[in-house]
Scaffold this active site. Structure first.
Site, PDB file in Angstrom:
ATOM      1  N   HIS A  60       0.822  -1.211   0.000  1.00 58.45           N
ATOM      2  CA  HIS A  60       0.000   0.000   0.000  1.00 58.45           C
ATOM      3  C   HIS A  60       0.858   1.264   0.000  1.00 58.45           C
ATOM      4  CE1 HIS A  60       0.651  -0.579   4.352  1.00 58.45           C
ATOM      5  NE2 HIS A  60       0.386   0.702   4.501  1.00 58.45           N
ATOM      6  N   HIS A  62       1.033   5.501   1.258  1.00 58.57           N
ATOM      7  CA  HIS A  62       0.563   6.604   2.098  1.00 58.57           C
ATOM      8  C   HIS A  62       1.065   7.915   1.505  1.00 58.57           C
ATOM      9  CE1 HIS A  62      -0.801   4.606   5.853  1.00 58.57           C
ATOM     10  NE2 HIS A  62       0.041   3.666   5.482  1.00 58.57           N
ATOM     11  N   TYR A 123     -16.601  28.204  17.132  1.00 60.44           N
ATOM     12  CA  TYR A 123     -16.404  29.462  16.405  1.00 60.44           C
ATOM     13  C   TYR A 123     -17.639  29.797  15.570  1.00 60.44           C
ATOM     14  CZ  TYR A 123     -14.565  32.741  12.962  1.00 60.44           C
ATOM     15  OH  TYR A 123     -14.391  33.833  12.151  1.00 60.44           O
ATOM     16  N   GLN A 127     -20.723  32.959  16.057  1.00 61.98           N
ATOM     17  CA  GLN A 127     -20.723  34.040  15.076  1.00 61.98           C
ATOM     18  C   GLN A 127     -21.919  34.975  15.240  1.00 61.98           C
ATOM     19  OE1 GLN A 127     -18.196  34.997  12.776  1.00 61.98           O
ATOM     20  NE2 GLN A 127     -17.346  33.736  14.394  1.00 61.98           N
TER      21      GLN A 127
END
Length: 130
Positions: A60, A62, A123, A127
């Protein structure tokens, strides 16, 4: 945090991508691994995609890459897998006899970086009170 921009978008889109050889066969050996790294670097350069980190295991791959959101992670992975499969199977004919295709159809992708999800949620929630 460092941001990139194109004509319309300022972004920071970093992804951890993993894909496997067909049937998880350990075929990324005997020079195939090094050639694959070259092909990935070359393809990322052509796509204006930043290759931040890469490791090729026997079965595999990455990657840590940054992709323009207008191009998209799916297109980038499709090009990386498609081009590398075609070239590697041409240059290493024994790959064609070992497995019907080099890569599985699937892949794993996860966004990385930035603030933790809880901080971003807070956050956004706050608002309307600012």
């Amino acid at each position: 945090m460092e941001y990139k921009s194109n004509n319309n978008v300022v972004y920071s889109c970093k992804y951890h991508v993993v894909w496997c050889a067909k049937y998880r066969r350990p075929v990324l050996v005997e020079g195939v691994d090094e050639r694959l790294k070259e092909l990935i670097r070359e393809t990322c350069s052509r796509l204006n995609t930043d290759l931040l980190e890469m490791e090729v295991m026997p079965d595999h791959v990455h990657l840590l890459i940054e992709v323009d959101p207008q191009f998209g992670i799916h297109k980038a992975v499709k090009r990386l897998k498609g081009y590398s499969s075609r070239i590697l199977r041409e240059e290493f004919p024994w790959l064609r006899s070992r497995i019907p295709s080099l890569w599985t159809n699937s892949y794993f992708v996860s966004t990385v970086g930035g603030a933790p999800l809880s901080v971003i949620k807070q956050y956004i929630e706050n608002q309307k009170y600012v």
